[in-house]
Write an enzyme that holds these catalytic residues in place. Structure first.
Site, PDB file in Angstrom:
ATOM      1  N   ALA A  50      19.048  45.767 103.007  1.00  0.00           N
ATOM      2  CA  ALA A  50      18.957  44.338 103.197  1.00  0.00           C
ATOM      3  C   ALA A  50      18.897  43.646 101.990  1.00  0.00           C
ATOM      4  CB  ALA A  50      18.183  44.147 104.201  1.00  0.00           C
ATOM      5  N   ARG A  98      28.789  35.035 100.694  1.00  0.00           N
ATOM      6  CA  ARG A  98      29.441  34.374 101.833  1.00  0.00           C
ATOM      7  C   ARG A  98      28.916  33.268 102.963  1.00  0.00           C
ATOM      8  NH1 ARG A  98      33.476  39.128 102.545  1.00  0.00           N
ATOM      9  NH2 ARG A  98      31.393  40.330 101.646  1.00  0.00           N
TER      10      ARG A  98
HETATM   11  C1  UD1 Z   1      30.146  48.401 102.606  1.00  0.00           C
HETATM   12  C2  UD1 Z   1      30.714  49.678 102.174  1.00  0.00           C
HETATM   13  C3  UD1 Z   1      32.111  50.100 102.905  1.00  0.00           C
HETATM   14  C4  UD1 Z   1      31.962  49.711 104.721  1.00  0.00           C
HETATM   15  C5  UD1 Z   1      31.159  48.430 104.870  1.00  0.00           C
HETATM   16  C6  UD1 Z   1      30.957  48.373 106.272  1.00  0.00           C
HETATM   17  C7  UD1 Z   1      29.725  50.264  99.996  1.00  0.00           C
HETATM   18  C8  UD1 Z   1      30.214  50.612  98.657  1.00  0.00           C
HETATM   19  N1  UD1 Z   1      30.700  49.802 100.910  1.00  0.00           N
HETATM   20  O1  UD1 Z   1      30.964  47.521 101.970  1.00  0.00           O
HETATM   21  O2  UD1 Z   1      32.476  51.160 102.528  1.00  0.00           O
HETATM   22  O3  UD1 Z   1      33.110  49.805 105.251  1.00  0.00           O
HETATM   23  O4  UD1 Z   1      29.995  48.624 104.078  1.00  0.00           O
HETATM   24  O5  UD1 Z   1      30.278  46.935 106.654  1.00  0.00           O
HETATM   25  O6  UD1 Z   1      28.642  50.787 100.493  1.00  0.00           O
HETATM   26  N2  UD1 Z   1      23.069  46.019  99.777  1.00  0.00           N
HETATM   27  C9  UD1 Z   1      22.044  46.099  99.058  1.00  0.00           C
HETATM   28  N3  UD1 Z   1      21.885  46.350  97.687  1.00  0.00           N
HETATM   29  C10 UD1 Z   1      23.107  46.184  96.867  1.00  0.00           C
HETATM   30  C11 UD1 Z   1      24.307  46.310  97.666  1.00  0.00           C
HETATM   31  C12 UD1 Z   1      24.300  45.963  99.170  1.00  0.00           C
HETATM   32  O7  UD1 Z   1      20.935  46.205  99.810  1.00  0.00           O
HETATM   33  O8  UD1 Z   1      23.058  46.380  95.917  1.00  0.00           O
HETATM   34  C13 UD1 Z   1      23.196  46.114 101.237  1.00  0.00           C
HETATM   35  C14 UD1 Z   1      23.449  44.577 101.635  1.00  0.00           C
HETATM   36  O9  UD1 Z   1      22.545  43.547 101.876  1.00  0.00           O
HETATM   37  C15 UD1 Z   1      24.336  44.588 103.169  1.00  0.00           C
HETATM   38  C16 UD1 Z   1      24.777  46.422 102.925  1.00  0.00           C
HETATM   39  O10 UD1 Z   1      24.097  47.031 101.792  1.00  0.00           O
HETATM   40  O11 UD1 Z   1      23.372  44.787 104.106  1.00  0.00           O
HETATM   41  C17 UD1 Z   1      26.260  46.371 102.817  1.00  0.00           C
HETATM   42  O12 UD1 Z   1      26.602  45.689 101.521  1.00  0.00           O
HETATM   43  P1  UD1 Z   1      28.007  44.901 101.494  1.00  0.00           P
HETATM   44  O13 UD1 Z   1      27.949  44.455 100.310  1.00  0.00           O
HETATM   45  O14 UD1 Z   1      28.053  43.769 102.579  1.00  0.00           O
HETATM   46  O15 UD1 Z   1      29.072  46.099 101.403  1.00  0.00           O
HETATM   47  P2  UD1 Z   1      30.316  45.822 102.122  1.00  0.00           P
HETATM   48  O16 UD1 Z   1      31.256  45.250 101.000  1.00  0.00           O
HETATM   49  O17 UD1 Z   1      30.478  45.396 103.242  1.00  0.00           O
END
Ligand code: UD1
Ligand code: CA
Length: 459
Positions: A11, A17
């Protein structure tokens, strides 16, 4: 014997967005932050150790969860990807071997049963990693699940890094996983950021695990709604509507009548008894419990209240109060925090009650303010009664004893005591106690000046 289960919730992301001051995981669905639903789901599978990876506005997340026990927080200072986020939780994952559920803070529709199944498959098949996948109509934005000709799971590829052919795949990565802790830690050390976003992707841990000889599987979840990821306000609304339908269906299965699916908003922890009817425009929030045979709404908001049986509430707002059996509230009443409304009381139109106790059978039918008062049984409030509880500096409390009769348009200047059975004449401003059974009258006597109008010379 099954291994201990730990959960890591990612999180830390910005949630760009959402265009918001708030971190994404704190955006609310029916009164609770998305994160709350994910924590509840992991608790349902008996997981007691939960680690939340925070980053962007992490203090706000910690504050929002301060009353939730058993949460460990770790900071991800820079958001370098989902794999990097899990690395920050290495200390939490280390120790006695366990099964680690990795969930996202933006998938609020995940349910305990889904995680239960994920864990079951994972443990029965002795997988080193099980990815939860699902099949969707439109896979845009999700990572795709790639399988070999025999249908065996190979890896998950991000949309940006996928080939044309891979982008057509409709089986997607839900972002939820179950890992054996040892395999996860080993794989995390091996992943790099050689991809289109320059991020450490968690899905890349999967092929590393397979290379090391671990079993990997993608378990398909039939209900694709479960994995809906909320990235913008439109998806927040979609998730809200799905959650709303789930809760409303459960209520109906439990014996509650609803007149509208779309216009009934009930928070997940609200409980409602059988044969209660909810009219459209009803909002039931927080820790609200409603009894049987009640009629609620239309257009009413009830927050953190306990409501008995056979209660009617129309077009009213009730906050943090207790309403006992056979009470009628509204239309257009406002019951504010700290009130206890006794059995068979009537709280009528344009009545406001605050921090007061009202005894059985009392009638407060119209246009009345009762603030900071202890009101007995079977009292009749005339129209337009005001408890004058505030002197500009302090609030004062009044007592009205059983069977009193308060005439219309009375001011009771607190603190004051109206004795049992006392009668207050209409239009009185009562500033001192009225003994039991006495008539309290406090107004100027009427004077009629005969022919005054003609003498004035004009009509
Ligand atoms: C991610 C997955 C994708 C999957 C999708 C499902 C990866 C690279 N991709 O993509 O395969 O289909 O979720 O919803 O994992 N977050 C962190 N730190 C970071 C980056 C993200 O805590 O450095 C957290 C975000 O707050 C979020 C979650 O990880 O709660 C998912 O990150 P997000 O950027 O939404 O990934 P998606 O592009 O949706
Ligand atoms: Ca996402």
């Amino acid at each position: 014997m099954n291994r201990k289960v730990k959960t890591v919730i990612l999180a830390a992301g910005m949630g760009t967005r959402m265009k918001s001051e708030k971190p994404k995981c704190l955006h609310e669905i029916l009164g609770y932050p998305m994160l709350h639903y994910i924590i509840e789901a992991s608790k349902k599978v008996g997981c007691e150790e939960i680690c939340v990876v925070i980053g962007h506005k992490g203090e706000m997340v910690m504050e929002a969860l301060q009353d939730t026990p058993g949460i460990t927080f770790v900071q991800q200072k820079e958001q370098l990807g989902t794999g990097h986020a899990v690395m920050q939780a290495s200390k939490f994952i280390e120790g006695e071997p366990s099964d680690v559920l990795v969930l996202c803070g933006d998938t609020p529709l995940v349910q305990g049963e889904v995680l239960e199944r994920l864990l079951q498959v994972h443990q029965m098949e002795k997988n080193a990693v099980t990815v939860l996948s699902t099949i969707v109509e439109n896979p845009t934005g999700y990572g795709r699940i790639v399988r070999d000709a025999g249908g065996n799971f190979l890896y998950s590829v991000e949309q940006r890094d996928a080939t044309e052919a891979q982008r057509k795949i409709q089986e997607v990565n839900s972002g939820m996983y179950c890992f054996q802790s040892e395999a996860l830690l080993e794989a995390l050390a091996k992943i790099d950021n050689q991809n289109s976003q320059g991020e450490y992707y968690l899905p890349d841990a999967v092929p590393k695990i397979m290379e090391a000889g671990g079993r990997a599987e993608a378990a398909i979840c039939e209900d694709s709604a479960v994995i809906l990821g909320v990235n913008d306000r439109m998806q927040l609304l979609e998730a809200t509507q799905i959650m709303q339908k789930r809760i409303n269906r459960r209520l109906m299965a439990e014996g509650v009548t609803l007149l509208s699916m779309e216009n009934t908003y009930v928070s997940p922890h609200v409980r409602i008894g059988r044969d209660t009817v909810l009219y459209p425009g009803t909002f039931l929030e927080g820790n609200t419990h409603i009894g049987e045979h009640c009629v609620i709404g239309p257009n009413s908001r009830i927050v953190d209240c306990t409501i008995g049986d056979h209660v009617t509430i129309q077009n009213s707002t009730l906050l943090d109060s207790t309403i006992q059996d056979f009470v009628n509230v509204g239309p257009f009443a406002y019951v504010r925090p700290g009130s206890v409304i006794g059995p068979s009381v009537k709280v009528g139109d344009f009545v406001e009650i605050k921090n007061s106790v009202i005894g059985e059978g009392t009638k407060i039918s119209h246009l009345t303010y009762v603030g900071d008062a202890d009101v007995g049984k079977n009292i009749n409030f005339g129209c337009g009664t005001v408890l004058v509880n505030y002197d500009g500096k302090e609030k004062h409390r009044s007592v009205i004893e059983d069977h009193a009769f308060i005439g219309c348009n009375t001011n009771l200047v607190s603190p004051v005591r109206v004795g049992e059975g006392a009668f207050i004449a209409a239009g009185s401003t009562i500033t001192s106690d009225v003994p039991p059974d006495a008539l309290g009258i406090a107004r100027a006597r009427q004077v009629n000046k005969e022919d005054w109008v003609q003498k004035r010379g004009k009509r």
